[in-house]
Design a protein around this motif. Structure first.
Motif, mmCIF file in Angstrom:
data_model
loop_
_atom_site.group_PDB
_atom_site.id
_atom_site.type_symbol
_atom_site.label_atom_id
_atom_site.label_comp_id
_atom_site.label_asym_id
_atom_site.label_seq_id
_atom_site.Cartn_x
_atom_site.Cartn_y
_atom_site.Cartn_z
ATOM 1 N N UNK A 16 0.638 -1.015 0.113
ATOM 2 C CA UNK A 16 -0.263 0.271 -0.037
ATOM 3 C C UNK A 16 0.776 0.531 -0.379
ATOM 4 N N UNK A 17 0.629 2.027 -1.634
ATOM 5 C CA UNK A 17 1.170 3.387 -0.814
ATOM 6 C C UNK A 17 0.335 4.774 -0.784
ATOM 7 N N UNK A 18 0.913 5.396 0.128
ATOM 8 C CA UNK A 18 -0.988 6.557 0.589
ATOM 9 C C UNK A 18 -0.307 7.930 0.323
ATOM 10 N N UNK A 19 -1.355 9.001 0.060
ATOM 11 C CA UNK A 19 -0.726 9.974 0.464
ATOM 12 C C UNK A 19 -1.513 10.429 1.086
ATOM 13 N N UNK A 20 -0.715 11.410 2.550
ATOM 14 C CA UNK A 20 -1.896 11.499 3.895
ATOM 15 C C UNK A 20 -1.922 13.263 4.122
ATOM 16 N N UNK A 21 -2.898 13.833 4.414
ATOM 17 C CA UNK A 21 -2.681 15.292 4.605
ATOM 18 C C UNK A 21 -3.073 15.222 6.052
ATOM 19 N N UNK A 22 -2.442 15.557 7.406
ATOM 20 C CA UNK A 22 -2.575 15.070 8.806
ATOM 21 C C UNK A 22 -2.513 16.417 9.587
ATOM 22 N N UNK A 73 -2.427 0.659 -4.834
ATOM 23 C CA UNK A 73 -3.323 -0.741 -4.350
ATOM 24 C C UNK A 73 -3.581 0.113 -3.925
ATOM 25 N N UNK A 74 -3.889 1.416 -3.035
ATOM 26 C CA UNK A 74 -5.334 2.108 -1.869
ATOM 27 C C UNK A 74 -5.257 3.709 -2.205
ATOM 28 N N UNK A 75 -5.091 4.118 -1.880
ATOM 29 C CA UNK A 75 -5.282 6.053 -1.618
ATOM 30 C C UNK A 75 -5.975 5.717 -0.603
ATOM 31 N N UNK A 76 -5.075 6.939 0.468
ATOM 32 C CA UNK A 76 -5.938 8.118 0.649
ATOM 33 C C UNK A 76 -6.274 9.330 0.696
ATOM 34 N N UNK A 77 -7.459 9.756 0.813
ATOM 35 C CA UNK A 77 -8.580 10.982 0.159
ATOM 36 C C UNK A 77 -8.981 11.469 1.738
ATOM 37 N N UNK A 78 -7.676 12.989 2.202
ATOM 38 C CA UNK A 78 -7.725 13.321 3.527
ATOM 39 C C UNK A 78 -9.171 14.203 3.941
ATOM 40 N N UNK A 127 -16.955 10.360 18.589
ATOM 41 C CA UNK A 127 -17.747 9.592 18.441
ATOM 42 C C UNK A 127 -18.321 9.644 16.726
ATOM 43 N N UNK A 128 -17.388 10.727 16.121
ATOM 44 C CA UNK A 128 -17.676 10.134 14.747
ATOM 45 C C UNK A 128 -16.517 9.995 13.959
ATOM 46 N N UNK A 129 -16.865 9.818 12.831
ATOM 47 C CA UNK A 129 -16.002 8.568 12.187
ATOM 48 C C UNK A 129 -14.817 9.955 11.217
ATOM 49 N N UNK A 130 -13.530 9.344 12.038
ATOM 50 C CA UNK A 130 -12.460 9.473 11.682
ATOM 51 C C UNK A 130 -11.450 8.753 9.959
ATOM 52 N N UNK A 131 -12.297 7.706 9.960
ATOM 53 C CA UNK A 131 -11.449 6.838 8.829
ATOM 54 C C UNK A 131 -12.720 5.960 8.404
ATOM 55 N N UNK A 132 -12.606 6.191 7.151
ATOM 56 C CA UNK A 132 -13.042 4.962 6.112
ATOM 57 C C UNK A 132 -12.318 3.969 5.824
ATOM 58 N N UNK A 133 -12.131 3.095 6.018
ATOM 59 C CA UNK A 133 -11.102 1.809 4.987
ATOM 60 C C UNK A 133 -12.280 0.514 3.885
ATOM 61 N N UNK A 173 -3.464 2.556 10.312
ATOM 62 C CA UNK A 173 -3.902 2.007 9.210
ATOM 63 C C UNK A 173 -3.538 0.390 8.051
ATOM 64 N N UNK A 174 -2.499 0.581 8.022
ATOM 65 C CA UNK A 174 -1.540 -1.113 8.180
ATOM 66 C C UNK A 174 -2.352 -2.241 8.302
ATOM 67 N N UNK A 175 -2.472 -1.892 10.296
ATOM 68 C CA UNK A 175 -2.615 -3.105 10.704
ATOM 69 C C UNK A 175 -4.256 -2.807 10.411
#
Length: 565
Positions: free
Chosen positions: A4-10, A530-535, A26-32, A68-70
């Motif tokens: 997995x390669x991803x681009x993240x803005x944090x 194989x995947x991408x992070x959408x910030x 309690x709000x959603x932080x991530x969707x995988x 995220x890898x986990x």
């Protein structure tokens, strides 16, 4: 596992403790893909992985990558349906049974038992008793006979007789009576029912309860334990001695060719030598008649109150800082001069809490806590019994139940509703199956009372099972623990399949793959991603991205949520 390669803005954030912050968490932080992960869930994982919390942005950013890898590895394991295999379910169920145990205990009752145990840990109590033996499962007539006998002894004490005198003649605790040889010579004096000093957990709980609640010199009502019926007399209380390490100079009494008076004279001469400055260790080697401790300079194993004869117990309190040894102390064994090497008294409640909890879980007290919880469960889930169905089933029972070998006729209709708990209905057949597994030869109950006894056990068992099955729905804490274990097992299984096993069995294949593919991971060729992070998390864009990615993993970060911290 797909690379997995991803681009993240944090952005960096700190943790707010007010109510508004909790609502945000309690709000959603991530969707995988389709799996939602709340900020709370991420923060819990971060805290557990970073015991020495350092919440700077680089630390959190680095952990997000790992997290995220986990999650992706766990997702791969689920896609392979590892969590549906029989072996996985069996292993997880084993963990669940262990992890569920604390939830079967009532917290309020446990806290009261902890407080009670600690208060008793601080006090040693001395007790005498008279025992009338009675088996736990004795039939009613034998139980009544034992009870009448103990009540007769109590009346004799109330009329002026001494408990210890009666115990030395009649107690079924044989240590109370003198032991004699075939010529009726006393070879060991009985303790006349005197059990000496003890502290919490040294006795069975009902006995301990009575001992700590009775006033000094009062006589209890009959106390029922698994040994039978006891009359208890508290003769003393004292600040707890704790654990002590001791040494002694010991002279036996009686001793061949030496009178009691000569033994007493000799021990006091030894004491005078100590006061004159002679070495305790040298006097041990010269005079002590305890061969097991003599070679250790008189040093004995570590003792608690319950290990010590009462007079020896009191001898320890004769020791002061200037002399470091006691005056001569006489016990039923002989004469002692005691040297106190080390004493460990009870610590604070917080320091003793772990020990007390462990002991309670091994003790009868645990049953009290579980019984309280079970009664709460039965009340909460509103157990209902259909009396007509219960009566019909009883009409088919015969005396073979008391022999432990009753079986219903093969053509018997056992499908009537018998009981209900929550939304689960149990039939007569369910109870019959319980009877088959639990019936035993009886000398305690008659037929109807044994049937009722088995039915109560059946209700307890289905209540416990129902609560167990509902735990993940009812207890958020338990659900969280189970989710962590489930994910941990999935991570282990997928890693074993795709990494460890292959690394052992296919070294050449790994090397060949590495050599032929290493150039793919040194550039920014997005065709290999194989995947991408959408910030930029926006609901109306999510479907578009998922459609474009098709079979690729989508990892969507709620940038708007993060920007608020």
């Amino acid at each position: 596992m797909r690379s997995i390669k991803f681009i993240a803005i944090f952005v960096s954030f700190f943790f707010l403790l007010n109510a508004e912050a909790q609502k945000r968490n309690n709000k959603t932080l991530l969707k995988i893909d389709h799996e939602k992960i709340s900020l709370n869930e991420f923060l819990d994982a971060y805290h557990k992985s970073n015991i020495n919390l350092n919440t700077d942005s680089s630390s959190v950013h680095d952990y997000l990558d790992l997290y995220i890898n986990f999650r992706l590895k766990v997702l791969d394991a689920k896609n392979l349906k590892i969590d549906t295999t029989t072996s996985f379910k069996k292993e997880l169920e084993g963990y669940k049974k262990q992890l569920a145990q604390p939830f079967f205990l009532d917290k309020k009752t446990n806290n009261l038992l902890l407080k009670e145990a600690y208060e008793r840990l601080l006090v040693d109590v001395r007790v005498s008793h008279l025992l009338v033996h009675c088996e736990v499962n004795a039939n009613p007539s034998d139980t009544l006979k034992a009870f009448k006998r103990i009540m007769a002894f109590k009346k004799r004490i109330q009329d002026g007789e001494d408990l210890q005198s009666l115990a030395s003649l009649y107690s079924d605790d044989l240590s109370a009576r003198n032991q004699t040889d075939n010529r009726n010579n006393i070879i060991r004096e009985g303790n006349r029912g005197d059990l000496g000093f003890f502290t919490v957990f040294d006795m069975v709980y009902p006995f301990e309860n009575a001992a700590y609640k009775l006033p000094i010199d009062s006589i209890s009502d009959p106390i029922r334990t698994r040994f039978g019926y006891h009359l208890i007399k508290v003769t003393d209380r004292h600040e707890a001695i704790g654990k002590v390490k001791l040494a002694q100079i010991f002279l036996r009494n009686p001793y061949p060719n030496r009178s009691d008076a000569e033994t007493k004279e000799q021990i006091f001469k030894i004491h005078s030598k100590l006061k004159s400055g002679e070495s305790f260790e040298k006097l041990v080697m010269k005079y002590s008649e305890d061969q097991s401790s003599k070679s250790q300079n008189g040093i004995l194993p570590e003792f608690k109150a319950n290990d010590l004869l009462p007079d020896f117990y009191w001898g320890i309190f004769n020791i002061n800082d200037s002399t470091a040894y006691s005056k001569p102390v006489k016990t039923s064994l002989g004469w002692h001069i005691i040297k106190l090497i080390q004493q460990e008294k009870p610590k604070t409640f917080e320091e003793e809490k772990s020990f007390l909890t462990d002991q309670i879980n091994k003790d009868e007290r645990k049953g009290l806590s579980k019984l309280t919880k079970l009664n709460q469960v039965k009340k909460e889930y509103r157990i209902k019994t259909f009396k007509k169905a219960k009566s019909i089933l009883y009409s088919q029972i015969d005396s073979s139940l008391l022999k432990g070998n009753w079986y219903s006729a093969p053509d018997t209709d056992l499908n009537f509703k018998l009981s209900k708990i929550g939304n689960k209905v149990l039939t007569q057949k369910d109870f019959v199956q319980y009877i088959y597994k639990n019936q035993q030869l009886q000398n305690v109950f008659n037929l109807s009372s044994y049937y009722e006894y088995l039915y109560e056990g059946f209700i307890d068992s289905i209540s416990e099972e129902y609560f167990y099955n509902e735990l993940e729905n009812k207890e958020a804490e338990f659900k969280k623990i189970m989710d962590e274990y489930r994910d941990g097992l999935l991570l282990f299984e997928i890693t074993e399949r795709k990494v460890w096993n292959k690394s052992v069995s296919d070294v050449k294949g790994l090397m060949s793959y590495f050599n032929s593919n290493q150039n793919k991971y040194g550039n920014q060729d997005f065709n290999n991603i194989k995947g991408i992070i959408i910030s930029d998390y926006q609901d109306h864009l999510e479907k578009v991205w998922l459609k474009e990615l098709k079979s690729k993993h989508s990892i969507i970060i709620n940038q708007k949520l993060l920007s608020q911290f």
